[in-house]
Design a protein around this motif. Structure first.
Motif, PDB file in Angstrom:
ATOM      1  N   LYS A 181       0.831  -1.196   0.000  1.00 26.34           N
ATOM      2  CA  LYS A 181       0.000   0.000   0.000  1.00 26.34           C
ATOM      3  C   LYS A 181       0.867   1.247   0.000  1.00 26.34           C
ATOM      4  N   GLY A 182       0.286   2.328  -0.485  1.00 28.71           N
ATOM      5  CA  GLY A 182       1.002   3.588  -0.490  1.00 28.71           C
ATOM      6  C   GLY A 182       1.119   4.186   0.893  1.00 28.71           C
ATOM      7  N   ASN A 183       2.179   4.942   1.105  1.00 25.26           N
ATOM      8  CA  ASN A 183       2.390   5.657   2.363  1.00 25.26           C
ATOM      9  C   ASN A 183       2.896   7.053   2.036  1.00 25.26           C
ATOM     10  N   ARG A 184       2.074   8.054   2.331  1.00 29.56           N
ATOM     11  CA  ARG A 184       2.421   9.437   2.014  1.00 29.56           C
ATOM     12  C   ARG A 184       3.218  10.111   3.124  1.00 29.56           C
ATOM     13  N   PHE A 185       3.518   9.381   4.209  1.00 34.11           N
ATOM     14  CA  PHE A 185       4.143   9.989   5.380  1.00 34.11           C
ATOM     15  C   PHE A 185       5.618   9.639   5.526  1.00 34.11           C
ATOM     16  N   THR A 186       6.249   9.132   4.497  1.00 31.32           N
ATOM     17  CA  THR A 186       7.654   8.747   4.604  1.00 31.32           C
ATOM     18  C   THR A 186       8.598   9.930   4.426  1.00 31.32           C
ATOM     19  N   SER A 187       8.088  11.052   3.958  1.00 31.72           N
ATOM     20  CA  SER A 187       8.920  12.235   3.755  1.00 31.72           C
ATOM     21  C   SER A 187       8.061  13.489   3.918  1.00 31.72           C
ATOM     22  N   TRP A 203       1.978  -2.943  13.282  1.00 26.69           N
ATOM     23  CA  TRP A 203       2.677  -1.805  13.878  1.00 26.69           C
ATOM     24  C   TRP A 203       3.739  -1.242  12.943  1.00 26.69           C
ATOM     25  N   ASN A 204       4.030  -1.936  11.844  1.00 32.69           N
ATOM     26  CA  ASN A 204       5.103  -1.522  10.932  1.00 32.69           C
ATOM     27  C   ASN A 204       4.611  -0.686   9.762  1.00 32.69           C
ATOM     28  N   ILE A 205       3.316  -0.338   9.714  1.00 33.13           N
ATOM     29  CA  ILE A 205       2.798   0.426   8.586  1.00 33.13           C
ATOM     30  C   ILE A 205       2.183   1.741   9.061  1.00 33.13           C
ATOM     31  N   PHE A 206       1.951   2.632   8.096  1.00 37.98           N
ATOM     32  CA  PHE A 206       1.368   3.945   8.389  1.00 37.98           C
ATOM     33  C   PHE A 206       0.429   4.300   7.243  1.00 37.98           C
ATOM     34  N   ASP A 207      -0.362   5.352   7.437  1.00 32.25           N
ATOM     35  CA  ASP A 207      -1.280   5.831   6.404  1.00 32.25           C
ATOM     36  C   ASP A 207      -2.256   4.725   5.959  1.00 32.25           C
ATOM     37  N   PRO A 208      -3.043   4.164   6.900  1.00 30.51           N
ATOM     38  CA  PRO A 208      -3.895   3.019   6.574  1.00 30.51           C
ATOM     39  C   PRO A 208      -5.034   3.339   5.623  1.00 30.51           C
ATOM     40  N   THR A 209      -5.444   4.601   5.525  1.00 30.31           N
ATOM     41  CA  THR A 209      -6.566   4.960   4.646  1.00 30.31           C
ATOM     42  C   THR A 209      -6.134   5.168   3.203  1.00 30.31           C
TER      43      THR A 209
END
Length: 350
Positions: free
Chosen positions: A138-144, A173-179
């Motif tokens: 999944k995409g994660n927009r919070f890595t930068s 617990w290892n992922i972010f931006d679940p939506t």
């Protein structure tokens, strides 16, 4: 810190097989369509040529998106699925998964029809699955910080809060931006998910993670920037806070019960049991003494310790259980096992 995965298309191909390309990977696009008539053709036109098929799901769209796509789209890869009743983004996505899987899709990439997602990131998204290192990406927009420049501050704060709630309720617990709705899933894993009662509306992406957790599927984040254009969101923040909180709480208690008391019994189970007992005893003892004391009678040191010590021990047990849960994130992909079962069943049927 969230675990991320990023790889360019060339490296994916080289590590998978130098003599093959992404054209043979069985990548299919699934696009839920609801009030995206003005933008859906842009998404179809931007689809890379190596994507084998495009499933557009008309979710009982009042703009008759399905008829519009069938009449205007010139790409021969396009398949239109029409739902008689509106099922929400989750229902439309699952219907798209079913159609793409039936037509031979092996990696199913879900994107929105509002041209908000950059299709140039599909290789990075499918890379962990192609390399056998994940079942779902999944995409994660919070890595930068630079990736968040175009995201409104309200959305940044809201997504951060939802991300923590999702970590607790799903166990990832290892992922972010679940939506984030820009996702890829291996087809055999998608078939397992389709048998579960996944939320059909706006809670779909988070609830899908919860059900993937019950399967012990491996999930990876892929860094990508936030992108906003002409789309109009159907999501109203004020209307989802309460329902989302209740669903997160429900999933959390179901996950703990299933993961630590039904499907397994391990050290975290013991820590949870004793932690709860010590906490209840300490709090109960303190409440009982307060109810029977006379006037402003001070508590003796012994009574204070009799209440405080069990609470402190209980808190320590709970912290150890949380630490175990954080380290218990799935790490071994399940789709090779599921594919083997599918092949064996096909041979038996033959």
């Amino acid at each position: 810190m969230a675990t991320t995965y990023q790889m360019d298309e060339r490296r994916v191909v080289e590590r998978r097989n130098p003599e093959t390309s992404l054209e043979g990977a069985g990548v299919w696009l699934v696009i839920p369509c609801y009030k995206v008539k003005a933008l859906i053709l842009r998404v179809i036109d931007k689809t890379p040529p190596w994507v084998e098929g495009i499933v557009c799901v008309d979710d009982a769209c009042p703009e008759r998106s399905g008829d519009f796509i069938a009449a205007e789209a010139r790409d021969p890869r396009v398949v239109v699925v029409r739902l008689k009743q509106n099922q929400g983004v989750g229902g439309a996505t699952l219907a798209g998964y079913a159609e793409a899987s039936r037509r031979g899709g092996r990696i199913l990439v879900k994107v929105d029809g509002d041209d908000q997602m950059d299709l140039g990131y599909i290789p990075q998204l499918v890379a962990p699955i192609l390399l056998g290192e994940a079942d779902y990406a999944k995409g994660n927009r919070f890595t930068s910080i630079s990736h968040l420049r175009n995201m409104p501050y309200v959305r940044v704060l809201g997504n951060a809060a939802l991300s923590f709630a999702a970590k607790v309720s799903t166990g990832y617990w290892n992922i972010f931006d679940p939506t984030n709705g820009y996702t890829a899933i291996e087809a055999s894993v998608a078939k397992q998910v389709m048998q579960k009662r996944v939320s059909r509306r706006f809670f779909f992406e988070t609830d899908l993670l919860y059900h993937l957790g019950t399967l012990r599927a491996v999930v990876r984040d892929v860094p990508m920037p936030a992108r906003y254009g002409e789309e109009v969101s159907n999501l109203r923040i004020g209307g989802i806070i309460g329902p989302f909180a209740l669903k997160h709480a429900r999933n959390f208690f179901q996950r703990v019960l299933g993961q630590y008391f039904v499907r397994d019994f391990n050290v975290a189970t013991v820590e949870l049991i004793f932690g709860a007992l010590f906490l209840l005893f300490g709090v109960g003892y303190a409440a009982h003494w307060l109810s029977i004391r006379e006037g402003n009678q001070p508590a003796s040191p012994g009574r204070v310790m009799a209440a405080a010590l069990p609470v402190m021990i209980g808190v320590q047990f709970m912290l150890q259980a949380i630490n175990f849960d954080v380290l218990n994130v799935p790490s071994r992909p399940i789709h090779p096992y599921l594919r083997t079962i599918e092949r064996m069943e096909a041979e038996v049927d033959a």
